[in-house]
Design a protein around this motif. Structure first.
Motif, PDB file in Angstrom:
ATOM      1  N   LEU A   8     -15.582   9.388  20.219  1.00 21.80           N
ATOM      2  CA  LEU A   8     -14.525   9.670  20.189  1.00 21.80           C
ATOM      3  C   LEU A   8     -12.873   9.720  19.241  1.00 21.80           C
ATOM      4  O   LEU A   8     -12.469  10.755  19.987  1.00 21.80           O
ATOM      5  N   LYS A   9     -13.533   9.952  18.291  1.00 24.13           N
ATOM      6  CA  LYS A   9     -12.204  10.166  16.963  1.00 24.13           C
ATOM      7  C   LYS A   9     -12.016  11.984  17.080  1.00 24.13           C
ATOM      8  O   LYS A   9     -11.487  12.645  17.681  1.00 24.13           O
ATOM      9  N   GLU A  11     -12.730  14.121  20.268  1.00 26.28           N
ATOM     10  CA  GLU A  11     -12.457  13.765  21.989  1.00 26.28           C
ATOM     11  C   GLU A  11     -10.812  13.192  21.683  1.00 26.28           C
ATOM     12  O   GLU A  11     -10.273  14.519  21.584  1.00 26.28           O
ATOM     13  N   LEU A  12     -10.872  12.810  20.760  1.00 20.28           N
ATOM     14  CA  LEU A  12      -8.984  12.099  20.555  1.00 20.28           C
ATOM     15  C   LEU A  12      -8.389  13.493  19.742  1.00 20.28           C
ATOM     16  O   LEU A  12      -6.938  13.729  20.442  1.00 20.28           O
ATOM     17  N   ASP A  13      -9.185  13.694  18.929  1.00 22.77           N
ATOM     18  CA  ASP A  13      -8.986  14.916  18.151  1.00 22.77           C
ATOM     19  C   ASP A  13      -8.648  16.600  18.539  1.00 22.77           C
ATOM     20  O   ASP A  13      -7.265  17.752  18.637  1.00 22.77           O
ATOM     21  N   PHE A  14      -9.171  16.606  20.245  1.00 18.43           N
ATOM     22  CA  PHE A  14      -9.127  18.005  20.483  1.00 18.43           C
ATOM     23  C   PHE A  14      -8.515  17.571  21.665  1.00 18.43           C
ATOM     24  O   PHE A  14      -7.902  18.395  21.782  1.00 18.43           O
ATOM     25  N   HIS A  15      -8.181  16.630  21.691  1.00 18.90           N
ATOM     26  CA  HIS A  15      -6.216  16.615  22.425  1.00 18.90           C
ATOM     27  C   HIS A  15      -5.345  15.670  22.473  1.00 18.90           C
ATOM     28  O   HIS A  15      -5.110  14.529  22.252  1.00 18.90           O
ATOM     29  N   TYR A  35      -8.666   0.234  15.079  1.00 18.97           N
ATOM     30  CA  TYR A  35      -9.072  -1.541  15.762  1.00 18.97           C
ATOM     31  C   TYR A  35     -10.932  -1.840  15.747  1.00 18.97           C
ATOM     32  O   TYR A  35     -11.981  -2.537  15.060  1.00 18.97           O
ATOM     33  N   ALA A  36     -11.436  -0.309  16.452  1.00 16.41           N
ATOM     34  CA  ALA A  36     -12.821  -0.315  17.193  1.00 16.41           C
ATOM     35  C   ALA A  36     -13.314   0.048  15.367  1.00 16.41           C
ATOM     36  O   ALA A  36     -14.469   0.093  14.605  1.00 16.41           O
ATOM     37  N   ASN A  37     -12.769   0.762  14.677  1.00 15.28           N
ATOM     38  CA  ASN A  37     -13.595   1.321  13.337  1.00 15.28           C
ATOM     39  C   ASN A  37     -13.758  -0.437  12.175  1.00 15.28           C
ATOM     40  O   ASN A  37     -14.787  -0.436  12.001  1.00 15.28           O
TER      41      ASN A  37
END
Length: 122
Positions: A8-9, A11-15, A35-37
């Motif tokens: 997820l990280k 993916e978020l860094d990519f977008h 929060y999830a981390n």
């Protein structure tokens, strides 16, 4: 779980830049990821502590934690508790039966003495 958070990280860094002004996906997901981390780290620490505690309890009861897994150990504990409870119930029944038997014996002896007093032999 950790792998999913890492993905997820990435993916978020990519977008990093939103597709439109109204796109709140990145903002919301970054907040969720933080929060999830945090929750994952708590969960991981709790799991590690649990493993340590299980190892200690297995050792406490004289088993080798390297040879005994937690499922087998707790299965044995459950079996023991069930057998112990069955034995306790059975012992209570036997004790009650013994009391009844002694009471009947006592009543018979009283009856016998009463008859002997009423009809003395001789």
């Amino acid at each position: 779980m950790k792998k999913s958070l890492t993905n997820l990280k990435k993916e978020l860094d990519f977008h990093k830049t939103p597709d439109s002004i109204d796109d709140r996906f990145g903002t919301e997901m970054h907040a969720f990821l933080e929060y999830a981390n945090e929750e994952y780290e708590k969960l991981e620490a709790t799991y590690a502590n649990m493993g340590k505690c299980v190892t200690e309890i297995i050792s406490f009861y004289g088993e080798d934690p390297k040879k005994t897994n937690s499922e087998d150990f707790f299965s044995d504990i459950v079996t023991f508790c069930n057998d112990f409870e069955s034995a306790r119930v059975e012992n209570a029944k036997l004790k009650e039966a013994k009391k009844r038997e002694e009471k009947q014996k006592e009543l018979k002896e009283k009856e016998k003495r009463r008859k002997e007093q009423k009809y003395p032999s001789g």
